[in-house]
Design an enzyme around this catalytic site. Structure first.
Site, PDB file in Angstrom:
ATOM      1  N   ILE A   1       0.829  -1.209   0.000  1.00 24.16           N
ATOM      2  CA  ILE A   1       0.000   0.000   0.000  1.00 24.16           C
ATOM      3  C   ILE A   1       0.866   1.264   0.000  1.00 24.16           C
ATOM      4  O   ILE A   1       0.422   2.328  -0.427  1.00 24.16           O
ATOM      5  CB  ILE A   1      -0.966  -0.039   1.205  1.00 24.16           C
ATOM      6  CG1 ILE A   1      -2.206   0.788   0.954  1.00 24.16           C
ATOM      7  CG2 ILE A   1      -0.284   0.357   2.499  1.00 24.16           C
ATOM      8  CD1 ILE A   1      -3.341   0.506   1.914  1.00 24.16           C
TER       9      ILE A   1
ATOM     10  N   GLU B   1       6.206  -4.868  11.022  1.00 26.65           N
ATOM     11  CA  GLU B   1       4.982  -4.110  11.325  1.00 26.65           C
ATOM     12  C   GLU B   1       3.756  -5.033  11.374  1.00 26.65           C
ATOM     13  O   GLU B   1       2.893  -4.875  12.233  1.00 26.65           O
ATOM     14  CB  GLU B   1       4.814  -3.061  10.218  1.00 26.65           C
ATOM     15  CG  GLU B   1       3.684  -2.096  10.368  1.00 26.65           C
ATOM     16  CD  GLU B   1       3.545  -1.221   9.123  1.00 26.65           C
ATOM     17  OE1 GLU B   1       2.408  -1.012   8.687  1.00 26.65           O
ATOM     18  OE2 GLU B   1       4.583  -0.777   8.576  1.00 26.65           O
ATOM     19  N   VAL B   2       3.689  -5.968  10.447  1.00 27.27           N
ATOM     20  CA  VAL B   2       2.531  -6.863  10.363  1.00 27.27           C
ATOM     21  C   VAL B   2       2.979  -8.283  10.720  1.00 27.27           C
ATOM     22  O   VAL B   2       3.850  -8.849  10.046  1.00 27.27           O
ATOM     23  CB  VAL B   2       1.921  -6.841   8.940  1.00 27.27           C
ATOM     24  CG1 VAL B   2       0.696  -7.750   8.876  1.00 27.27           C
ATOM     25  CG2 VAL B   2       1.549  -5.414   8.528  1.00 27.27           C
TER      26      VAL B   2
ATOM     27  N   HIS C   1       5.716 -12.131   5.518  1.00 25.90           N
ATOM     28  CA  HIS C   1       5.660 -11.544   4.179  1.00 25.90           C
ATOM     29  C   HIS C   1       7.078 -11.316   3.677  1.00 25.90           C
ATOM     30  O   HIS C   1       7.959 -10.942   4.449  1.00 25.90           O
ATOM     31  CB  HIS C   1       4.861 -10.242   4.150  1.00 25.90           C
ATOM     32  CG  HIS C   1       5.214  -9.263   5.227  1.00 25.90           C
ATOM     33  ND1 HIS C   1       4.839  -9.434   6.530  1.00 25.90           N
ATOM     34  CD2 HIS C   1       5.912  -8.099   5.205  1.00 25.90           C
ATOM     35  CE1 HIS C   1       5.275  -8.426   7.263  1.00 25.90           C
ATOM     36  NE2 HIS C   1       5.949  -7.597   6.480  1.00 25.90           N
TER      37      HIS C   1
HETATM   38  P1  5GP Z   1       6.942  -4.852   7.532  1.00 26.01           P
HETATM   39  O1  5GP Z   1       7.409  -3.573   8.132  1.00 26.01           O
HETATM   40  O2  5GP Z   1       6.076  -5.632   8.488  1.00 26.01           O
HETATM   41  O3  5GP Z   1       8.036  -5.649   6.923  1.00 26.01           O
HETATM   42  O4  5GP Z   1       6.056  -4.432   6.292  1.00 26.01           O
HETATM   43  C1  5GP Z   1       4.669  -4.292   6.322  1.00 26.01           C
HETATM   44  C2  5GP Z   1       4.271  -3.708   4.981  1.00 26.01           C
HETATM   45  O5  5GP Z   1       2.871  -3.841   4.852  1.00 26.01           O
HETATM   46  C3  5GP Z   1       4.593  -2.227   4.836  1.00 26.01           C
HETATM   47  O6  5GP Z   1       5.458  -2.046   3.711  1.00 26.01           O
HETATM   48  C4  5GP Z   1       3.215  -1.566   4.631  1.00 26.01           C
HETATM   49  O7  5GP Z   1       3.243  -0.532   3.676  1.00 26.01           O
HETATM   50  C5  5GP Z   1       2.365  -2.729   4.170  1.00 26.01           C
HETATM   51  N1  5GP Z   1       0.963  -2.636   4.530  1.00 26.01           N
HETATM   52  C6  5GP Z   1       0.452  -2.328   5.753  1.00 26.01           C
HETATM   53  N2  5GP Z   1      -0.885  -2.367   5.731  1.00 26.01           N
HETATM   54  C7  5GP Z   1      -1.238  -2.723   4.473  1.00 26.01           C
HETATM   55  C8  5GP Z   1      -2.505  -2.934   3.825  1.00 26.01           C
HETATM   56  O8  5GP Z   1      -3.576  -2.807   4.406  1.00 26.01           O
HETATM   57  N3  5GP Z   1      -2.457  -3.292   2.511  1.00 26.01           N
HETATM   58  C9  5GP Z   1      -1.283  -3.448   1.834  1.00 26.01           C
HETATM   59  N4  5GP Z   1      -1.363  -3.795   0.540  1.00 26.01           N
HETATM   60  N5  5GP Z   1      -0.087  -3.259   2.406  1.00 26.01           N
HETATM   61  C10 5GP Z   1      -0.062  -2.896   3.709  1.00 26.01           C
END
Ligand code: 5GP
Length: 123
Positions: free
Chosen positions: A36, A101-102, A106
């Site tokens: 996103i 973050e999530v 991923h």
């Molecule tokens: P992390 O920091 O966990 O490696 O990355 C999480 C990623 O998820 C971030 O790059 C963020 O932009 C993406 N993200 C968070 N919420 C959403 C969402 O609702 N939809 C999509 N497509 N990406 C998301």
């Protein structure tokens, strides 16, 4: 170490169809969709369909079919996004030090421009 999966995380909601996504590729074991907040012309997230928190969790508990399906999805995304030739970066952040973050596994596939060094060097 035990892994606890929170099924209210945003990617679990995407997998259940509760939140829309811009799908790039899907197979039996993985879903790939556009980030996103893209950090490059091509920025796709590949996630397993099963409830895994991190790469560590996934590689400990996933079946051979899930492992293969997920990794093949990563390759398909590279080809579909056209980043195989010029190159890309695959990143999977985990935990506190990784600034995840999530909490659903991923792999970010990022490409379409020169990406610089993997990490800033500490002085
Ligand atoms: P992390 O920091 O966990 O490696 O990355 C999480 C990623 O998820 C971030 O790059 C963020 O932009 C993406 N993200 C968070 N919420 C959403 C969402 O609702 N939809 C999509 N497509 N990406 C998301």
């Amino acid at each position: 170490m035990g892994f606890e999966y929170d099924d209210q995380n945003i990617f679990a909601k995407i997998l259940r169809g509760e939140i829309p996504n811009d799908t790039v590729f899907e197979n039996d074991h993985a879903l790939a969709f556009r980030d996103i907040t893209p950090q490059a012309p091509s920025h796709v997230l590949v996630i397993p369909k099963g409830p895994y928190v991190s790469l560590d969790h996934f590689t400990q508990e996933a079946s051979e079919g899930e492992l293969a399906g997920f990794l093949r999805a990563v390759g398909e995304v590279c080809r579909l996004e056209g980043v195989s030739e010029d190159g890309f970066r695959a990143i999977s952040n985990a935990g506190v030090h990784g600034v995840q973050e999530v909490p659903h596994l991923h792999v970010h596939i990022i490409g379409g421009r020169p990406l610089g060094r993997m990490l800033a060097r500490e002085t």
